[in-house]
Design a protein around this motif. Structure first.
Motif, PDB file in Angstrom:
ATOM      1  N   THR A  99      -9.732   5.187 -13.702  1.00 46.34           N
ATOM      2  CA  THR A  99     -10.171   6.454 -14.192  1.00 46.34           C
ATOM      3  C   THR A  99      -9.463   7.567 -13.324  1.00 46.34           C
ATOM      4  O   THR A  99      -8.363   7.149 -12.995  1.00 46.34           O
ATOM      5  N   VAL A 100      -9.818   8.587 -13.425  1.00 46.32           N
ATOM      6  CA  VAL A 100      -9.309   9.871 -12.653  1.00 46.32           C
ATOM      7  C   VAL A 100      -9.190   9.831 -11.079  1.00 46.32           C
ATOM      8  O   VAL A 100      -8.440   9.915 -10.344  1.00 46.32           O
ATOM      9  N   HIS A 101     -10.588   9.880 -10.657  1.00 47.82           N
ATOM     10  CA  HIS A 101     -10.913   9.973  -9.200  1.00 47.82           C
ATOM     11  C   HIS A 101     -10.619   8.683  -8.379  1.00 47.82           C
ATOM     12  O   HIS A 101     -11.344   7.653  -8.810  1.00 47.82           O
ATOM     13  N   SER A 102     -10.128   8.847  -7.311  1.00 44.25           N
ATOM     14  CA  SER A 102      -9.484   7.707  -6.540  1.00 44.25           C
ATOM     15  C   SER A 102     -10.934   6.936  -5.839  1.00 44.25           C
ATOM     16  O   SER A 102     -10.912   5.500  -5.916  1.00 44.25           O
ATOM     17  N   GLY A 103     -11.894   7.612  -5.559  1.00 40.53           N
ATOM     18  CA  GLY A 103     -12.957   6.815  -4.986  1.00 40.53           C
ATOM     19  C   GLY A 103     -13.879   5.969  -5.996  1.00 40.53           C
ATOM     20  O   GLY A 103     -14.135   4.909  -6.059  1.00 40.53           O
ATOM     21  N   ALA A 124      -5.917   7.433 -11.218  1.00 42.21           N
ATOM     22  CA  ALA A 124      -6.271   7.366  -9.721  1.00 42.21           C
ATOM     23  C   ALA A 124      -5.345   6.980  -8.823  1.00 42.21           C
ATOM     24  O   ALA A 124      -4.696   5.934  -9.195  1.00 42.21           O
ATOM     25  N   GLY A 125      -4.617   7.523  -7.803  1.00 39.76           N
ATOM     26  CA  GLY A 125      -3.769   7.055  -7.233  1.00 39.76           C
ATOM     27  C   GLY A 125      -4.080   6.240  -5.794  1.00 39.76           C
ATOM     28  O   GLY A 125      -3.233   5.853  -4.975  1.00 39.76           O
ATOM     29  N   ALA A 126      -5.399   5.864  -5.751  1.00 41.11           N
ATOM     30  CA  ALA A 126      -6.017   5.066  -4.387  1.00 41.11           C
ATOM     31  C   ALA A 126      -4.861   4.159  -3.921  1.00 41.11           C
ATOM     32  O   ALA A 126      -4.689   3.307  -4.824  1.00 41.11           O
ATOM     33  N   LYS A 170     -11.259  16.502   1.267  1.00 44.14           N
ATOM     34  CA  LYS A 170     -11.463  15.314   1.892  1.00 44.14           C
ATOM     35  C   LYS A 170     -11.886  14.054   1.183  1.00 44.14           C
ATOM     36  O   LYS A 170     -13.141  13.951   1.254  1.00 44.14           O
ATOM     37  N   TYR A 171     -11.042  13.423   0.802  1.00 48.83           N
ATOM     38  CA  TYR A 171     -11.343  12.044  -0.005  1.00 48.83           C
ATOM     39  C   TYR A 171      -9.987  11.368  -0.119  1.00 48.83           C
ATOM     40  O   TYR A 171      -8.882  11.725   0.154  1.00 48.83           O
ATOM     41  N   ALA A 172     -10.106  10.137  -0.575  1.00 46.60           N
ATOM     42  CA  ALA A 172      -8.978   9.125  -0.291  1.00 46.60           C
ATOM     43  C   ALA A 172      -7.726   9.796  -1.048  1.00 46.60           C
ATOM     44  O   ALA A 172      -6.460   9.683  -0.419  1.00 46.60           O
ATOM     45  N   PHE A 224      -4.356  19.352  -4.714  1.00 45.19           N
ATOM     46  CA  PHE A 224      -5.556  19.771  -5.601  1.00 45.19           C
ATOM     47  C   PHE A 224      -5.221  19.503  -6.929  1.00 45.19           C
ATOM     48  O   PHE A 224      -4.091  19.275  -7.350  1.00 45.19           O
ATOM     49  N   ALA A 225      -6.170  19.325  -7.895  1.00 43.19           N
ATOM     50  CA  ALA A 225      -5.919  18.891  -9.214  1.00 43.19           C
ATOM     51  C   ALA A 225      -7.042  19.502 -10.138  1.00 43.19           C
ATOM     52  O   ALA A 225      -8.185  19.819  -9.474  1.00 43.19           O
ATOM     53  N   GLY A 226      -6.748  19.596 -11.214  1.00 50.95           N
ATOM     54  CA  GLY A 226      -7.691  20.101 -12.461  1.00 50.95           C
ATOM     55  C   GLY A 226      -8.156  21.250 -11.844  1.00 50.95           C
ATOM     56  O   GLY A 226      -7.607  22.236 -11.702  1.00 50.95           O
ATOM     57  N   GLY A 251       2.438  17.148  -7.863  1.00 51.35           N
ATOM     58  CA  GLY A 251       2.534  18.122  -8.948  1.00 51.35           C
ATOM     59  C   GLY A 251       1.335  18.187  -9.834  1.00 51.35           C
ATOM     60  O   GLY A 251       1.208  19.206 -10.685  1.00 51.35           O
ATOM     61  N   PHE A 252       0.398  17.519  -9.457  1.00 45.18           N
ATOM     62  CA  PHE A 252      -0.983  17.848 -10.107  1.00 45.18           C
ATOM     63  C   PHE A 252      -1.471  19.159  -9.829  1.00 45.18           C
ATOM     64  O   PHE A 252      -2.216  19.779 -10.704  1.00 45.18           O
ATOM     65  N   LEU A 253      -0.845  19.971  -8.957  1.00 43.57           N
ATOM     66  CA  LEU A 253      -1.222  21.197  -8.675  1.00 43.57           C
ATOM     67  C   LEU A 253      -1.165  22.131  -9.511  1.00 43.57           C
ATOM     68  O   LEU A 253      -1.660  23.219 -10.055  1.00 43.57           O
ATOM     69  N   VAL A 300       0.950  15.453 -17.511  1.00 42.89           N
ATOM     70  CA  VAL A 300       1.291  14.026 -16.900  1.00 42.89           C
ATOM     71  C   VAL A 300       0.122  13.035 -17.161  1.00 42.89           C
ATOM     72  O   VAL A 300       0.138  11.572 -17.411  1.00 42.89           O
ATOM     73  N   TYR A 301      -1.011  13.684 -17.494  1.00 45.58           N
ATOM     74  CA  TYR A 301      -2.376  12.737 -17.572  1.00 45.58           C
ATOM     75  C   TYR A 301      -2.227  11.947 -19.021  1.00 45.58           C
ATOM     76  O   TYR A 301      -2.732  10.865 -19.282  1.00 45.58           O
ATOM     77  N   ALA A 302      -1.826  12.817 -20.131  1.00 49.51           N
ATOM     78  CA  ALA A 302      -1.489  12.348 -21.423  1.00 49.51           C
ATOM     79  C   ALA A 302      -0.502  11.309 -21.238  1.00 49.51           C
ATOM     80  O   ALA A 302      -0.643  10.110 -22.057  1.00 49.51           O
TER      81      ALA A 302
HETATM   82  C1  PHB Z   1      -7.452  10.892  -7.517  1.00 52.00           C
HETATM   83  O1  PHB Z   1      -8.488  11.002  -7.287  1.00 52.00           O
HETATM   84  O2  PHB Z   1      -6.616   9.917  -7.276  1.00 52.00           O
HETATM   85  C2  PHB Z   1      -6.437  12.033  -8.130  1.00 52.00           C
HETATM   86  C3  PHB Z   1      -7.356  12.960  -8.934  1.00 52.00           C
HETATM   87  C4  PHB Z   1      -6.561  13.959  -9.911  1.00 52.00           C
HETATM   88  C5  PHB Z   1      -5.262  13.962  -9.845  1.00 52.00           C
HETATM   89  C6  PHB Z   1      -4.647  12.966  -9.084  1.00 52.00           C
HETATM   90  C7  PHB Z   1      -5.196  11.810  -8.360  1.00 52.00           C
HETATM   91  O3  PHB Z   1      -4.624  14.838 -10.643  1.00 52.00           O
END
Ligand code: PHB
Length: 386
Positions: A99-103, A124-126, A170-172, A224-226, A251-253, A300-302
């Motif tokens: 998915t998108v979110h690492s957690g 997700a880049g975890a 503050k998360y992975a 930060f992203a989104g 670059g997600f910024l 990038v997400y596409a």
């Molecule tokens: C992530 O939670 O790993 C994450 C979320 C949004 C991004 C990139 C990484 O754009």
């Protein structure tokens, strides 16, 4: 009459479950992505990209017609295990994409590893997913959090900045992006003097921006992203910081966000495995097809969604759609060169893309290519035993 109908229904259900067991029926793809919250637009872009590749393949992967089952994961790690179990146990999906979110992705990887379900992570880049949690049936079409962070650490050091403040959720993902940045930046002689953070998905940045102003660093590095990235870039400029303290980010910024950020994003430098002006035949064709299909510019997400489908397609083609042949699927993806719009890439031993990380600069509504910041950058895959 009623019994006849019931019998017919039973027979149909039986036929479909037999087909699935033989891996000849429809390929059920479980899409676990955010449809709500700060990452909602990212989920949409991933799904669009994935569908685009499937459509280009005539609606099939590995010779099997694709059927989607979708869950909104809300980027909520607390609901992740239930959500992924629903897809596997209730819906009987053949493969998982998310998915998108690492957690949330780490919860998916845990279940995928336990059940042997094929999983492709399209964002997700975890670091752990292609680190300690790595598995023969788990692949990533995106990046590790370490990758863009590490590349930016080198860039910021080369610019001559010595003291940097970092700020993130503050998360992975935030922690690991900052860790990657710090590793390269401090190796090159710089110093991270303060690490600021706030809980995901909070966007009350004011107090932290005041701290940055008081610390007067040479530069700021951020993840930060989104929706959160949109607000952070706007708040950074509104606080008067943009003209005094250069802001750098993964670059997600500025990806998928420029429409909403407007002039406040102009000139920002970020590192990522994609840029808007690569100009290669593959990227041009992808961008045109995406814009035509969805009346949107890709980001990038596409690309990551498109490549998740490509990777699955490569693996499944090698086994004629038989998802039970896990070792052969893995072998096919491991030896492939994936023809991505970002540039062709292969996967590391731990199944993470080995890829160029670009330095990009925002100009108008585009993240324009500046240079290749890091050629064929491989995540170290620390802790992966395969
Ligand atoms: C992530 O939670 O790993 C994450 C979320 C949004 C991004 C990139 C990484 O754009």
């Amino acid at each position: 009459m009623k019994t006849v109908r019931t019998a017919a229904l039973l027979a149909a259900a039986l036929a479909s479950s037999v087909a699935q067991a033989q891996n000849t029926g429809k390929l059920k793809v479980g899409l676990m992505l955010p449809a709500t919250g700060t990452f909602a637009a990212l989920g949409t872009a991933i799904e669009n990209g994935f569908r685009l590749h499937v459509t280009e393949q005539g609606g099939k992967l590995g010779g099997r017609e694709v059927e989607f089952v979708k869950v909104d994961d809300e980027s909520d790690p607390a609901k992740a295990t239930d959500n992924v179990n629903k897809l596997i146990k209730r819906d009987n999906v053949d493969v998982l994409v998310g998915t998108v979110h690492s957690g949330v992705a780490m919860a998916m990887a845990k279940v995928a590893k336990e059940t042997g379900t094929l999983l492709v992570v399209p964002n997700a880049g975890a670091d752990a997913v292609t680190g300690p949690m790595c598995a023969p049936n788990i692949f990533r079409s995106s990046f590790s959090n370490w990758q863009p962070g590490y590349a930016m650490g080198e860039v910021v050091a080369k610019k001559g900045h010595k003291k940097v403040v970092t700020i993130t959720w503050k998360y992975a993902a935030g922690d690991e992006s900052v860790r990657g940045f710090k590793e390269a930046f401090e190796k090159a002689g710089g110093q991270v003097v303060k690490e600021l953070s706030l809980p995901f998905p909070n966007v009350e940045f004011q107090a932290l921006l005041t701290e940055i102003a008081a610390a007067k660093p040479d530069a700021v590095y951020t993840f930060f992203a989104g929706g959160g990235a949109v607000k952070f870039v706007k708040d950074y400029a509104a606080a008067g910081l943009k003209k005094n303290i250069p802001l750098y980010g993964a670059g997600f910024l500025t990806d998928g966000t420029l429409e909403a950020q407007g002039a406040d994003a102009d000139g920002l430098l970020t590192t990522l495995h994609y840029a808007d002006s690569l100009g290669t035949p593959k990227d041009n064709a992808f961008r045109l097809a995406y814009a035509k299909s969805f009346k949107l510019q890709p980001d990038v997400y596409a690309v990551q969604g498109y490549d998740a489908a490509q990777m699955l397609g490569i693996g499944l083609a090698a086994v004629k759609g038989d998802t039970s042949k896990k070792a052969e699927i893995a072998a096919a993806i491991e030896k492939a060169k994936i023809d991505s719009p970002r540039g062709a890439f292969s996967v590391s031993k731990a199944h993470n893309p080995v890829q160029d990380i670009y330095l990009r600069q925002v100009s108008g509504k585009e993240n324009k290519l500046v240079s290749v910041a890091s050629k064929s950058l491989a995540d170290p895959g620390r802790g992966c035993k395969l």
